[in-house]
Design an enzyme around this catalytic site. Structure first.
Site, PDB file in Angstrom:
ATOM      1  N   ASP A 187     -35.828  40.775 -35.183  1.00 39.98           N
ATOM      2  CA  ASP A 187     -35.406  40.439 -33.453  1.00 39.98           C
ATOM      3  C   ASP A 187     -35.706  39.174 -33.407  1.00 39.98           C
ATOM      4  O   ASP A 187     -36.663  38.471 -33.726  1.00 39.98           O
ATOM      5  CB  ASP A 187     -36.563  41.561 -32.897  1.00 39.98           C
ATOM      6  N   ASP A 201     -39.615  43.350 -32.580  1.00 40.05           N
ATOM      7  CA  ASP A 201     -40.790  42.743 -31.469  1.00 40.05           C
ATOM      8  C   ASP A 201     -41.660  44.136 -31.090  1.00 40.05           C
ATOM      9  O   ASP A 201     -42.609  43.622 -30.558  1.00 40.05           O
ATOM     10  CB  ASP A 201     -40.159  42.165 -30.294  1.00 40.05           C
ATOM     11  N   SER A 202     -41.435  45.359 -31.539  1.00 41.07           N
ATOM     12  CA  SER A 202     -42.371  46.353 -31.427  1.00 41.07           C
ATOM     13  C   SER A 202     -43.693  46.055 -32.277  1.00 41.07           C
ATOM     14  O   SER A 202     -44.677  46.685 -31.879  1.00 41.07           O
ATOM     15  CB  SER A 202     -41.889  47.751 -31.996  1.00 41.07           C
ATOM     16  N   GLU A 214     -31.502  41.804 -27.642  1.00 41.59           N
ATOM     17  CA  GLU A 214     -31.218  42.772 -26.637  1.00 41.59           C
ATOM     18  C   GLU A 214     -29.876  42.046 -25.361  1.00 41.59           C
ATOM     19  O   GLU A 214     -29.731  40.943 -25.096  1.00 41.59           O
ATOM     20  CB  GLU A 214     -32.184  43.015 -25.856  1.00 41.59           C
ATOM     21  N   LYS A 267     -31.141  40.700 -34.525  1.00 40.12           N
ATOM     22  CA  LYS A 267     -30.907  41.642 -33.256  1.00 40.12           C
ATOM     23  C   LYS A 267     -31.279  40.941 -32.192  1.00 40.12           C
ATOM     24  O   LYS A 267     -32.564  40.341 -32.016  1.00 40.12           O
ATOM     25  CB  LYS A 267     -31.554  42.977 -33.553  1.00 40.12           C
ATOM     26  N   GLU A 284     -30.657  52.462 -27.899  1.00 38.59           N
ATOM     27  CA  GLU A 284     -32.073  52.786 -27.717  1.00 38.59           C
ATOM     28  C   GLU A 284     -32.222  53.757 -26.270  1.00 38.59           C
ATOM     29  O   GLU A 284     -31.546  53.455 -25.198  1.00 38.59           O
ATOM     30  CB  GLU A 284     -33.116  51.613 -27.539  1.00 38.59           C
TER      31      GLU A 284
HETATM   32  O1  KIV Z   1     -38.636  46.322 -31.963  1.00 35.69           O
HETATM   33  C1  KIV Z   1     -38.161  47.024 -32.505  1.00 35.69           C
HETATM   34  O2  KIV Z   1     -38.747  47.506 -33.553  1.00 35.69           O
HETATM   35  C2  KIV Z   1     -36.768  47.975 -32.160  1.00 35.69           C
HETATM   36  C3  KIV Z   1     -36.924  49.486 -32.301  1.00 35.69           C
HETATM   37  C4  KIV Z   1     -36.317  50.124 -30.974  1.00 35.69           C
HETATM   38  C5  KIV Z   1     -36.381  49.733 -33.506  1.00 35.69           C
HETATM   39  O3  KIV Z   1     -36.022  47.293 -31.835  1.00 35.69           O
END
Ligand code: KIV
Length: 278
Positions: free
Chosen positions: A83, A44-45, A113, A111, A175
């Site tokens: 993500d 989500d970056s 959080e 992934k 992280e």
């Molecule tokens: O959002 C992302 O790209 C991540 C980074 C911390 C690698 O999760």
């Protein structure tokens, strides 16, 4: 050869580092695969790095799916992690249907959080590989501060890692945690750990591709800049502008000509059809 979870596990077991990098588009994915990156994160970056959003919380499922498909088209052999964006995994059922959508767009592992063992179990039961994300969790922690500096915080993160491993995660992202905690967790779990700002001893490292290429102006302690993209790009665009304005671009070598006979016919036709009319 397609990179798999077994390949990542073998790297952990043989103490070879896993190389991971974020990616958001097709041409960069082609280069990351050519360079031998093991794991591509379509994170989500993408929101703050590519889409001009203020925060990760603005990223939608459609955003991730769109960029993920482009990255998969460019990198067929990399192991791709995608993500689940903010608010897309409020319940195990919602998490599952969104995870299934990302798998259908090309993700190998999903992934999200936080220490949500219930969601991990539900996804694993339905055949989805899961990467947990502990330490700093940008979707809910707007302040980008180190996590796990005190004994109590570090113990909580370590316990979460062990609980999530029991629930069935296959990879763990850490992280912004102190190096000592990154090392301890890496030695305590069997699954590969990938760190960003988590020190030297995690099984792998990931960085934001925009940071290593110098696309973003920021210089973070946790990252390293390998290219000054901003300066080179600005120079290239300014030079292009100048050459167009000075009429030195396009030059003779950039244009194509008609053969003389065809050109003469066109001139004759134009004259008789347009210029000889009264
Ligand atoms: O959002 C992302 O790209 C991540 C980074 C911390 C690698 O999760």
């Amino acid at each position: 050869m397609k990179k798999t979870l077994e390949y990542l596990l073998a790297k952990k077991q043989s103490h070879q580092k896993i190389v991971a990098l974020t990616c958001y588009d097709y041409p960069t994915a082609v280069l990351e695969e050519q360079a031998g990156v093991d794991v591509i994160f379509v994170g989500d970056s993408v929101g703050t790095n590519v889409l001009g959003y203020e925060s990760e919380t603005e990223v939608t499922m459609d955003d991730i799916a769109h960029h993920l498909k482009a990255v998969r088209r460019g990198a067929s052999q990399c192991y791709i992690l995608a993500d689940l964006p903010y608010a897309s995994y409020e319940t195990p059922e919602q998490a599952l249907s969104n995870a299934q959508r990302l798998v259908s767009c090309g993700a190998d592992i999903i992934k999200f959080e936080g220490a949500r063992a219930d969601i991990v179990t539900h996804l694993v039961e339905h055949g989805i590989d899961v990467c947990a994300h502990l330490g700093l969790q940008p979707q809910t922690q707007q302040q980008k501060a180190f996590q796990g500096k005190s004994f109590t915080q570090a113990k909580d993160i370590l316990q979460d890692a062990l609980t999530l491993e029991n629930a069935g995660i296959k990879v763990l992202l850490l992280e912004l945690v102190p190096e000592e905690l990154g090392k301890l967790i890496t030695e305590s779990v069997k699954v590969p750990t990938i760190g960003i700002g988590a020190g030297r001893f995690t099984d792998g490292q990931v960085l934001i591709v925009n940071d290593i290429l110098g696309i973003t102006p920021r210089k973070l302690k946790l990252a390293k800049r390998y290219l000054d993209y901003q300066t080179s790009t600005l120079q290239a665009i300014a030079q292009y502008k100048e050459e167009v304005e000075q009429q030195s671009f396009p030059a003779e070598e950039n244009v194509r000509h008609m053969v003389e006979d065809e050109l003469q016919q066109l001139i004759d036709w134009t004259q008789s059809n347009y210029f000889s009319r009264d």
